[in-house]
Design an enzyme around this catalytic site. Structure first.
Site, PDB file in Angstrom:
ATOM      1  N   CYS A  17       0.739  -0.963  -0.356  1.00  8.48           N
ATOM      2  CA  CYS A  17      -0.112   0.275   0.360  1.00  8.48           C
ATOM      3  C   CYS A  17       1.028   1.363  -0.112  1.00  8.48           C
ATOM      4  CB  CYS A  17      -0.594   0.111   0.830  1.00  8.48           C
ATOM      5  SG  CYS A  17      -2.445   1.045   1.283  1.00  8.48           S
TER       6      CYS A  17
ATOM      7  N   HIS B 257      -3.517  -5.218   0.303  1.00 11.09           N
ATOM      8  CA  HIS B 257      -3.006  -6.303   1.447  1.00 11.09           C
ATOM      9  C   HIS B 257      -3.090  -7.095   1.650  1.00 11.09           C
ATOM     10  CE1 HIS B 257      -2.650  -1.895   3.843  1.00 11.09           C
ATOM     11  NE2 HIS B 257      -3.446  -1.425   2.958  1.00 11.09           N
TER      12      HIS B 257
ATOM     13  N   GLU C 112      -2.396  -9.392   4.012  1.00  8.15           N
ATOM     14  CA  GLU C 112      -2.611  -9.703   5.469  1.00  8.15           C
ATOM     15  C   GLU C 112      -4.047  -9.694   5.769  1.00  8.15           C
ATOM     16  OE1 GLU C 112      -1.695  -5.153   5.411  1.00  8.15           O
ATOM     17  OE2 GLU C 112      -0.982  -6.283   4.608  1.00  8.15           O
TER      18      GLU C 112
END
Length: 234
Positions: free
Chosen positions: A92, A209, A211
Site C-alpha cells: 500500500c 493488503h 495480510e
C-alpha cells in the site's frame, strides 16, 4: 488452502518489517510468520541492514512517512538494500514510497506542489485517485473493499506464482502509483492503476493488503518468503 508448516525459526529467513510509525505492523508480521518467516518489527537501521529481506507496510500519508524514514536513516538503509538485490515488498503506502515522489500530505505554496521524495527505486509520482472516470461516472474514494488484480501480460512473476489473473484482494487507499514498465498487474476503480509492480524480480510492491486478503494473500506472502529463501541460499 492447506496450512503450510512453519519451519524452525532458526532456519527461517529473517524479514524486517520496517516501523516508521505508520501502518498495521503486527498483522503484517503475523502474516509473514504464518508464511514461514522469522519476521520482526524494527525501526533500527542496523537490523534492517542485517535482515534477509525487508517489508515496508503502511497506512498513512506519504509525506509523513517519508520524513520519518529520512530522519531515522531508514530511507537510505532500505534504498541501499534494494540496490544490493535484497528482497523487498512494499504494501500500500509502501508501494507508493518506492517511487520518486508522492503528493499525499504535501504542502501547497504559491500554487505549486511541493511533493515529498520517496525511495526513487521507480520513476514517477503517486497521485490521488480521481473520483470521476472518463465517462463522468462517480466513484467512492477511498477505494475500500475487494477488487480483482489482473495481469498485464502472461510473463511469470514469482510473487504471483499459483495466483490466477483476476483473483480478488482487499484494498483500502485513496492514492495510486504511476504506471511504469515495472507494472505487472492492474486494478480498476475510476481508473486502471498498478496493483502489483516488480523490479528485477527482487523488489515488489502491491497496492492491496495481502495480510487481509484471505487465502490469496497468504499464497502471496508464502511466495515472497520463498523468494527470500532462494536469495538467501544463492
Amino acid at each position: 488452502m492447506a496450512a503450510v508448516p512453519t519451519p524452525a525459526l532458526a532456519k527461517a529467513p529473517r524479514i524486517a518489517v520496517v516501523d516508521y510509525c505508520k501502518g498495521n505492523l503486527m498483522s503484517v508480521e503475523r502474516g509473514l510468520r504464518r508464511a514461514g518467516a522469522d519476521a520482526f518489527v524494527t525501526a533500527d537501521v542496523r537490523e534492517i541492514a542485517r535482515a534477509d529481506a525487508i517489508v515496508l507496510p503502511g497506512v498513512g500519508a506519504f509525506a509523513d512517512a517519508a520524513a520519518t524514514m529520512r530522519e531515522t536513516g531508514q530511507m537510505a538503509a532500505v534504498r541501499e538494500r534494494i540496490a544490493a538485490g535484497v528482497p523487498f515488498l512494499g504494501i500500500c503506502l509502501g508501494l507508493h514510497l518506492m517511487f520518486d515522489e508522492g503528493a499525499e500530505g504535501t504542502d501547497f505554496e504559491d500554487g505549486k506542489v511541493d511533493n515529498a521524495h520517496g525511495l526513487a527505486v521507480l520513476p514517477g509520482v503517486a497521485l490521488a485517485m480521481p473520483r470521476v472516470d472518463d465517462q463522468g461516472k462517480c466513484y467512492k474514494v477511498p477505494h475500500v473493499g475487494w477488487n480483482s488484480v489482473d495481469y498485464v501480460s502472461e510473463a511469470e512473476t514469482p510473487l504471483l506464482a499459483s495466483i490466477p489473473s483476476g483473483e480478488y484482494f482487499y484494498f483500502t487507499h485513496s492514492f495510486v502509483a504511476p504506471d511504469t514498465p515495472c507494472t505487472v498487474a492492474t486494478t480498476t476503480h475510476s481508473i486502471s492503476f498498478p496493483s502489483v509492480v516488480s523490479y528485477r524480480d527482487t523488489a515488489f510492491g502491491v497496492q492491496f493488503h495481502p495480510e487481509k486478503s484471505s487465502d490469496a494473500g497468504m499464497i502471496l506472502l508464502e511466495n515472497f518468503v520463498g523468494i527470500v529463501q532462494t536469495a538467501k541460499g544463492a
